[in-house]
Structures are given as C-alpha cells and as structure tokens.
Design a protein around this motif. Sequence first.
Motif, PDB file in Angstrom:
ATOM      1  N   GLU A   1     -22.810 117.413 -34.378  1.00 30.04           N
ATOM      2  CA  GLU A   1     -24.206 116.998 -34.308  1.00 30.04           C
ATOM      3  C   GLU A   1     -24.603 116.188 -35.547  1.00 30.04           C
ATOM      4  O   GLU A   1     -25.295 115.175 -35.446  1.00 30.04           O
TER       5      GLU A   1
ATOM      6  N   ASN B   1     -25.673 112.212 -35.856  1.00 32.04           N
ATOM      7  CA  ASN B   1     -26.925 111.753 -36.472  1.00 32.04           C
ATOM      8  C   ASN B   1     -26.664 110.659 -37.499  1.00 32.04           C
ATOM      9  O   ASN B   1     -27.376 109.652 -37.552  1.00 32.04           O
TER      10      ASN B   1
ATOM     11  N   LYS C   1     -35.169 108.856 -30.909  1.00 34.35           N
ATOM     12  CA  LYS C   1     -34.242 108.046 -30.112  1.00 34.35           C
ATOM     13  C   LYS C   1     -34.637 107.891 -28.655  1.00 34.35           C
ATOM     14  O   LYS C   1     -33.984 107.181 -27.897  1.00 34.35           O
TER      15      LYS C   1
ATOM     16  N   GLY D   1     -27.226 110.820 -30.029  1.00 38.67           N
ATOM     17  CA  GLY D   1     -28.179 111.908 -29.834  1.00 38.67           C
ATOM     18  C   GLY D   1     -29.351 111.435 -29.006  1.00 38.67           C
ATOM     19  O   GLY D   1     -29.573 110.233 -28.867  1.00 38.67           O
TER      20      GLY D   1
ATOM     21  N   ALA E   1     -30.677 119.209 -32.198  1.00 36.15           N
ATOM     22  CA  ALA E   1     -29.622 119.624 -33.125  1.00 36.15           C
ATOM     23  C   ALA E   1     -30.184 120.255 -34.400  1.00 36.15           C
ATOM     24  O   ALA E   1     -29.828 121.375 -34.754  1.00 36.15           O
TER      25      ALA E   1
HETATM   26 MG    MG Z   1     -28.786 114.454 -33.202  1.00 43.12          MG
END
Ligand code: MG
Length: 568
Positions: free
Chosen positions: A29, A33, A79, A93, A98
């Motif tokens: 995760e 990112n 996002k 993501g 996360a």
């Molecule tokens: Mg993420």
Amino acid sequence: MPIQILTTEVASRIAAGEVIERPASVVKELVENSLDATSSSIHMEVRGGGVNLIKISDNGIGIPSEEAELAFQHHATSKLNSLDGLRKVSTLGFRGEALPSIAAVAEVELITRCATGTAGICLKLEKGIVTEKATVGCPQGTTVAVRNLFRFIPARLKFLKSTTTENAHIADVITHYSLAFPKVQFTLATEGREILHTSGNGKLEDVIAEVYGTEVATKMLRVNPPEQANNPHVTIQGYISPPHLSRASRRHLSFFINRRWIYSYLLNRAVEKTYEGMLMNGRYPMVILSLSMPPENIDVNVHPSKKEVRFLREQEVFSVIHQVVHDTLREQTPPPEMRLHPSPFHAPWQPQETVKSQEEVLLNTGPLNIDSHTSLPFLRVLGQMATVYIIAEGPDGLYLIDQHAAHERVLFEKILAQQQHSIGGTNEIEAQALLQPLTLELDIRQKEVIHSKGKLLEEFGFLLEPFGRNTYLVRNIPASLKEEKVDVVIKEILDSPDESMTSPQWVRKLATSIACHSAIRAGQILSPEEMRELIYQLEQTESPRTCPHGRPTMIHLSVGELEKGFRR
Ligand code: MG
Ligand code: ADP
C-alpha cells in the motif's frame, strides 16, 4: 485533486475488506502511494520482518499540510471523486483505505511536504488517533514510518511467519514494483542489509539483472517490438525466458497491467500453454510481461487488495499473450540440438528428466505408502534394457528396476544418514573441496534463503561464502555431486515454493535434490558389476520400492502373473 472523502454512493461500490494481512500488505500500500505520487526515488527500510519497523521515503508530490490529517480518514482519497472515475482507474490506489487501515493496527508517523508548502508537517498516530502534530522542515516528498504492527492484535501476530518469510514477501512486492517501474530508483534494506538497489535508469534489463542476476538477464528474450505485438486494445512489453531457462515454481511469472502487479490465472495459463512441451514436468518459465490497455477495459475493483482484475475482453487478452510469447520463442530460440544416444539398441529416447517440482517433493513429506517399506528379496541381475531398466530375477518372478530411481533411493538414504551424523558431530561430512570455487549469481529471495539456511547447507557438505552483493562462491560440495550439477541443485533448493517449510521438510528437500542430481541417469550403460552393486545397495535401503519423489523404483511381475499371461 485535493483529498476528499468519497461520497457514500461511490464508497459503497468499492470492494470492501481487510487489506492489511501481513507486513508485506503495508509495504504494498505504501509503495503504491509513493508511485501514485510520481516519485522517482523510493527508499525502504524494514526491521523485524516488518513488525518492528517499515519506513518508506519518497520524493513525490507530497501531501499539503492541511490535508494530511484527512488522509487518515476512511475513504479519503485524492485519486477518485466519481462513479465514472471508478470505471477507469488509472492510479494504483483509489479506495482511500490504506492509511486508515494501517493506522488502526500500528503506530504511524507521517512526515510530508508538497511543492507549494514552505514547511512540512509531521503527524503521529496511535490506534488511528492523532497524538502529535507539528510543523517541520523537510524536503519535498513523504516519509511514512510504521512501527509495532499488530501489537494490539495478537491473533494477527500469531499468524505471521518467520522474519525471513515476512522479509521475503516484502522483497517480492518491492522487486515486482521495481520491475514495473524501471524509471524509479528503489532501495530496500531488511534488518540493516541492503538487498535491493535499482538505478532508476529506465532500462528494464538492468532491473532484471539486479533482481534475478545478470546471468538470467542476459538469457531472457525481449518480446517482439510493440508494433508487431500490438492490438488496438492491448500492448505487451517485457521479457520471457528461453525454454532452457526455467524455475521450479510459478513465482517467476510476473504480470503487470497498466503497471499494477497482478495475479491472474488466465495470464498464467496463456503463458504456460505456450511453453507446453518445451519444459520438463514441474518446471515453469520466467516471464515479466507488462500489458497496457485502456483502463475502462479492466476492472480493478474486484478485490480489496487490488491484486486481481477482471478483463472486459478476456479471450482477446489470452490470445494476444499466447501469440506474443509464441512468436518470441519461435523467432528467438534456436532449434534444439540433435543428441546421440548411447544405447546401441534403441531409438533415442529419454524419459522426462526426473527433476520434480518442489511442490511435489513437499507433498511427499509424510510416510511413504506401506509397500515402500517392504524389504526386497535377494535379486539376481539378468541384464539391462533400453539403458533405463535393470532386469532381475527374484524368488517370485521378474523385476524391472528403474536405474535412476533406484540409485536416487540409495543416495537419498545415504545422504540423510550422513547429514544426521554431521549434526551429532560423530562423523566428518563427506564433502569435496573444489580446486576452483564456483561462482553463483543469486537473486534476492535466493540470498535470503542462503542467509537463513546456510548452516543446513553446510550439514550437507556445501560451503558457500558471500562474494559481492549478488554473488556467492561455492567452495565445498557434497561428495556425491558432480561439479556441473551444483548450480542447478543449489537453485532448486533456494527456489523454495514455501518458506514456511519445517526443518525436517528442508532436510528432506535437500537430500532429495542432491540425490536426484547425483544419481546415474537413464541412458547410461551399466556393467554387470555396477548393476549388481546397485541392486545390492538398494536391498539395504529402508524403502527400496520408491524413489524419494514417491515414484516406484521397480515393477514386479510375479510367477503367477507370468503364468496367467502365458495361460500355463
Ligand atoms: Mg493508497
Ligand atoms: P488511496 O491511495 O486509495 O487514495 P490511501 O489511504 O492510501 O488511499 O492514501 C490517502 C491519500 O493520501 C492519497 O489519496 C494521497 O492523496 C495521500 N497520500 C498517501 N501517501 C502519499 C504519498 N506517499 N505521497 C503523496 N500523497 C500521499
């Protein structure tokens, strides 16, 4: 777009579920990112298999100070902001889950600064709650440190495997992302040792060399230039192994869709199908294939880990992969050499080499079938057939004995006995020192295994010492093993399909592998004395009727069966 909480309408459409199962999930995760933040350099440090510390620093876009706290809210993401966006996700993501999920199960420290911020911000969280917040000076980018993972969830901690295993899973994640993003520089240090360092120069072949060793990198075949492989909906790039380069598990089949590392049964099948007939049983190719396709043609919102995807045009993807791999193999691999067979009587024929996949070896760790423990009667050797079988006569009929399997059994028991003695210190290990040490190039995973299993290898007569970052020198090898087999045996052992094997399983695996590669092979002419000696030794073993892989060493035709056949 700024970080916002997804509307209930969008949030309810997102595949729900726990994502943080083990330290490697945190790593995945966090790396995603950093990559979404368009970093060109990502450094990671791990301690205690990721339980004590996972620290990642990137030089990406950073988080504006005023949004940092929001990032730890459920469904907070920069996002995605609409249902339409969910249909064509182009970032790694999109769930906004996360950071809050990690913060719920560990202590988290975030330091970040974005390009427009004059200062950065430092946040500390415990059990998901902010405990400290301060303005700090820091370069642009983000550092996240995760400590004491699962401290308050003993059930989850108990489920974790050894530090080596957890580190191997972490290395797997970073390795794959470094293959997907050759333009990004990655470093990974586990327990204070740097185990991966890519240059970020954009050359995939350099990353392959770092990850799998230069030897593998030079042998890999580049798939056909995109213009040939192209299809309006799918573009494929990457490398595949020639048939003579294979591995004992599917672990080296790596697929990326729009640079997301995914698992896909469909893609595995497409590749394996193309290699059918070219590889021995239980062997798998190495492939690194990157597929690009319009984001709306895949659904990544299938599973919370985002590791599985659904293809809109499944059949088409299958065919394109098959075609590209097929064409690459056809155009770039020379036809196999003709080899003369030593048998004076028979057409060249050699059974599938008896190198078994480790999965199969592992399956065979329990007691062997009852019959295998039955001792053998004394046998009189009559001759050799097809340079594969020894024909012998016993008190009750005829025996056809597979010379390779029989020798494997003999060596297996001998090697195990020696190893047991070497532990007790009662015996010298039967090892041969090499005049000229062999050099072995190892990948990250293999190095990790050597690190933790070096002692065991010594008990079997291997002596390996590190020689540079990716290279080991082999100084001693087991007495029964030929020098030219060392590479394959060691790699077979190191490419373990399951790092959680118990010690007895490891011991068995090592003995099986050494025995298999030391044993006489099918196709070897044996003198009557050699055959008698082999049968004599087989008679002395504990389980003469099966080889260590669990296959029969012999077929028995009793007098009764013969009489029935001849209707006497
Ligand atoms: Mg993420
Ligand atoms: P997601 O990645 O699904 O959006 P996360 O919980 O992983 O959700 O992260 C929440 C938000 O925090 C991201 O959308 C992003 O805006 C910000 N963020 C997290 N990590 C980083 C990073 N390394 N660099 C820049 N922004 C980050």
